[in-house]
Enzyme design. Structure first.
Site, short mmCIF file in Angstrom:
data_model
loop_
_atom_site.label_atom_id
_atom_site.label_comp_id
_atom_site.label_asym_id
_atom_site.label_seq_id
_atom_site.Cartn_x
_atom_site.Cartn_y
_atom_site.Cartn_z
N SER A 87 0.83 -1.20 0.00
CA SER A 87 0.00 0.00 0.00
C SER A 87 0.86 1.25 0.00
O SER A 87 2.02 1.24 0.43
CB SER A 87 -0.88 0.03 1.24
OG SER A 87 -1.72 -1.09 1.26
N1 SAH Z 1 0.77 -5.91 3.64
C1 SAH Z 1 1.55 -6.12 2.45
C2 SAH Z 1 0.77 -5.78 1.19
C3 SAH Z 1 0.06 -6.94 0.78
S1 SAH Z 1 -0.86 -6.98 -0.71
C4 SAH Z 1 2.84 -5.32 2.48
O1 SAH Z 1 3.05 -4.55 3.39
O2 SAH Z 1 3.65 -5.53 1.57
C5 SAH Z 1 -2.02 -8.19 -0.14
C6 SAH Z 1 -1.46 -9.55 0.10
O3 SAH Z 1 -2.52 -10.37 0.58
C7 SAH Z 1 -0.92 -10.23 -1.14
O4 SAH Z 1 0.40 -10.61 -0.93
C8 SAH Z 1 -1.84 -11.43 -1.30
O5 SAH Z 1 -1.18 -12.57 -1.80
C9 SAH Z 1 -2.30 -11.66 0.13
N2 SAH Z 1 -3.54 -12.43 0.29
C10 SAH Z 1 -4.66 -12.39 -0.48
N3 SAH Z 1 -5.58 -13.26 0.00
C11 SAH Z 1 -5.03 -13.82 1.11
C12 SAH Z 1 -5.49 -14.80 2.04
N4 SAH Z 1 -6.68 -15.39 1.93
N5 SAH Z 1 -4.67 -15.17 3.06
C13 SAH Z 1 -3.44 -14.59 3.18
N6 SAH Z 1 -2.95 -13.69 2.31
C14 SAH Z 1 -3.73 -13.31 1.30
#
Ligand code: SAH
Length: 237
Positions: A87
């Protein structure tokens, strides 16, 4: 005896240059990071001093591939591979502030991605549990966080829908992917008095950031805060 000030001045100037060079070699993005906090985060109203300090500390450029490091402190989300993004800095700070993190607390993150949000939380609370569904992202975040010296973060590769029952309950839960509904197991794993921040909505449609609060008596209330755009929360096989 004549005292020559010039060598002293030269010596001092040399020392200062050396100190600057060392500082820059240690973190060439220090200035960019401080500017990010002032211009994007403080200016938009984030006030929690500990959150601001965490944002000033975590080396965001270390959470993206080296060719994107120069973009790491810009006012936008960043690609981290596999179609996922970290983000925008303001959104990370805003969501973190909403959790009202305290030093003794334990928090859960769903969507580890690069590990950046987990690192920001780890600066603020005692223990962070974070779950990532894409194995490659989870593994590289685990390695990165270890190399950066974070000892209070545990990374699990799983579908975050089910939370992390063995480590529950949590003082705070942050979800960084947009879910069509709030996963009931996560509400269950929130401590009385705890808070959850989660983007809710369809993958490409209107999503809103929602704050879930569980009162001391267990009553759950939700508040819609602002429209957002997150990558989708996907479900495991
Ligand atoms: N918080 C992260 C940004 C993540 S983007 C940072 O600081 O870099 C959102 C992430 O959620 C992605 O990596 C995606 O693979 C993950 N995601 C999506 N659905 C998910 C689920 N059901 N369980 C765990 N992770 C998930």
């Amino acid at each position: 005896m004549a005292v020559h000030p010039v060598p002293t001045v030269r010596y001092l100037a040399g020392l200062i240059t050396l100190a600057l060079a060392v500082a820059l070699a240690q973190d060439p993005f220090e200035t960019a990071r401080q500017a990010m906090v002032e211009n994007q985060i403080v200016s938009r109203g984030v006030q929690d001093a500990r959150v601001l300090e965490a944002m000033r500390t975590v080396p965001r450029h270390q959470f993206v591939s080296p060719d994107r490091a120069a973009l790491a402190y810009g006012d936008y989300p960043l690609e981290i591979g596999f179609g996922q993004t970290i983000s925008q800095p303001y959104v990370v700070a805003y969501m973190t502030e909403l959790l009202q993190p305290q030093p003794e607390q334990v928090m859960l993150e769903i969507g580890t991605g690069s590990g950046y949000q987990a690192a920001v939380l780890a600066e603020l609370v005692a223990q962070v549990y974070t779950i990532e569904i894409i194995p490659e992202l989870g593994e590289s975040a685990r390695l990165r966080l270890e190399q950066l010296g974070y000892q209070n973060i545990q990374v699990r590769i799983a579908d975050g829908w089910f939370g992390w029952p063995e480590a529950a309950p949590f003082d705070g839960i942050i979800v960084t992917a947009a879910a069509p509904q709030i996963p009931p197991p996560l509400i269950e794993q929130l401590k009385p008095g705890g808070r959850m921040v989660i983007p809710v909505g369809p993958p490409l449609g209107a999503q809103n950031l929602v704050l879930v609060e569980k009162a001391a008596d267990g009553t759950v209330t939700t508040r819609t805060l602002l429209p957002v755009r997150f990558v989708p929360f996907v479900r495991g096989p």
